[in-house]
Design an enzyme around this catalytic site. Structure first.
Site, mmCIF file in Angstrom:
data_model
loop_
_atom_site.group_PDB
_atom_site.id
_atom_site.type_symbol
_atom_site.label_atom_id
_atom_site.label_comp_id
_atom_site.label_asym_id
_atom_site.label_seq_id
_atom_site.Cartn_x
_atom_site.Cartn_y
_atom_site.Cartn_z
ATOM 1 N N THR A 197 0.868 -1.163 0.014
ATOM 2 C CA THR A 197 -0.139 -0.019 -0.085
ATOM 3 C C THR A 197 0.981 1.326 0.127
ATOM 4 O O THR A 197 2.002 1.086 -0.171
ATOM 5 C CB THR A 197 -0.895 0.185 1.081
ATOM 6 O OG1 THR A 197 -2.016 0.988 1.070
ATOM 7 C CG2 THR A 197 -0.204 0.252 2.743
ATOM 8 N N ASN A 198 0.202 2.437 0.253
ATOM 9 C CA ASN A 198 0.945 3.686 0.396
ATOM 10 C C ASN A 198 0.571 4.489 1.414
ATOM 11 O O ASN A 198 -0.369 4.223 2.116
ATOM 12 C CB ASN A 198 1.182 4.337 -0.998
ATOM 13 C CG ASN A 198 -0.571 4.657 -1.598
ATOM 14 O OD1 ASN A 198 -0.975 5.604 -1.005
ATOM 15 N ND2 ASN A 198 -0.748 3.884 -2.758
ATOM 16 N N ARG A 199 1.458 5.551 1.482
ATOM 17 C CA ARG A 199 0.722 6.872 2.458
ATOM 18 C C ARG A 199 -0.291 7.813 2.520
ATOM 19 O O ARG A 199 -0.325 8.493 3.000
ATOM 20 C CB ARG A 199 2.090 7.581 2.804
ATOM 21 C CG ARG A 199 3.420 6.822 3.332
ATOM 22 C CD ARG A 199 4.335 7.753 3.714
ATOM 23 N NE ARG A 199 5.680 7.220 4.031
ATOM 24 C CZ ARG A 199 5.848 6.640 5.273
ATOM 25 N NH1 ARG A 199 4.929 6.654 6.318
ATOM 26 N NH2 ARG A 199 6.825 5.974 5.576
ATOM 27 N N SER A 200 -1.208 7.410 1.321
ATOM 28 C CA SER A 200 -2.191 8.422 1.072
ATOM 29 C C SER A 200 -3.188 8.288 2.185
ATOM 30 O O SER A 200 -3.334 7.407 2.794
ATOM 31 C CB SER A 200 -2.886 7.802 -0.287
ATOM 32 O OG SER A 200 -4.148 8.385 -0.341
ATOM 33 N N ALA B 55 -4.784 7.426 -4.460
ATOM 34 C CA ALA B 55 -3.314 6.946 -4.992
ATOM 35 C C ALA B 55 -3.285 5.651 -5.010
ATOM 36 O O ALA B 55 -3.197 4.502 -4.188
ATOM 37 C CB ALA B 55 -2.565 7.303 -3.800
#
Ligand code: C5P
Length: 221
Positions: free
Chosen positions: A29-32, A96
């Site tokens: 996943t990512n930091r959005s 994102a």
């Protein structure tokens, strides 16, 4: 009948990160944080639009009056967007979306054994690109998070994805992701405008005004 700059319009928004499973307990996943997308959903609703929000996993309350659909993966986000896009006039893609996902999802938890293992990744579907190319009536707004050469990359992305507008923001430590303030450089085929730096909620209101103006002047829908 509601009034406001988006009165009578239906807006579809994607927001948050996606989660791409590796096995039953792990994912990429990512930091959005989803904050910009949720703020835009609230602002569109306040501007008189009927708003549907497709959200990846985020810790945010649903803005009042907004219909929310929760999804996890890019594929689920695309499926839901395909299902909901028909009646919308405007698509705002703030999500994102993960660019890559594991090529294979293991049915069982991956066990710790070798000292190193390799992950094979494949591209996820481009939700915004697919929809904007297929739904030619749709006014499409994309986001571009860039660490350098903001304008060049943003304009190229707008062309490649066939967008009506793109909002570029510089990301890096303390900028863009998971913070309350943001600044946007907004481009459309014939112009540009700087918005902010401001709180994401105030910024969302200004962006909605700009989207409404561009939507009203555009002739492609
Ligand atoms: O392709 P890139 O991620 O640089 O473009 C960003 C824009 O495209 C954002 O508006 C994002 O929501 C959207 N996007 C998408 N599906 C993807 C990747 C990005 O809708 N798989």
């Amino acid at each position: 009948k509601p009034d406001g700059v988006l009165a009578g319009l239906r807006v579809l928004i994607t927001a948050g990160p996606t989660r791409e499973a590796l096995d039953p307990v792990r994912f990429l996943t990512n930091r959005s944080s989803g904050k910009m997308g949720f703020a835009l959903a609230a602002a569109c609703q306040a501007a008189g639009a009927q708003v549907e929000l497709i959200a990846g996993p985020v810790n945010l309350p649903t803005p009042i009056g907004v219909r929310r659909y929760n999804v996890e993966s890019a594929q689920q986000m695309l499926d839901k967007a395909n299902e909901r896009v028909g009646k919308a006039q405007i698509l705002i893609a703030t999500a994102a979306v993960a660019d890559y996902r594991p090529r294979a999802v293991q049915d069982d938890k991956i066990k710790k054994s070798s000292d190193s293992i390799a992950l094979e990744l494949e591209k996820t579907p481009d939700i915004l690109g697919e929809l904007s190319r297929r739904e030619t009536h749709l006014f499409t707004v994309g986001f571009a998070a860039e660490t350098r050469e903001l304008e060049r990359y943003a304009r190229a992305k707008m062309q490649r994805k066939n967008l009506d507008m793109i909002c570029a923001n510089e990301v890096g430590p303390g900028q863009g992701f998971d913070v309350d303030e943001n600044a946007l450089l907004v481009f459309w085929p014939g112009g540009q405008q700087q918005l902010g730096p401001r709180h994401k909620r105030a910024l969302a209101g200004e962006l909605v005004d700009l989207i409404a103006t561009r939507y009203a002047t555009g002739d492609e829908h």
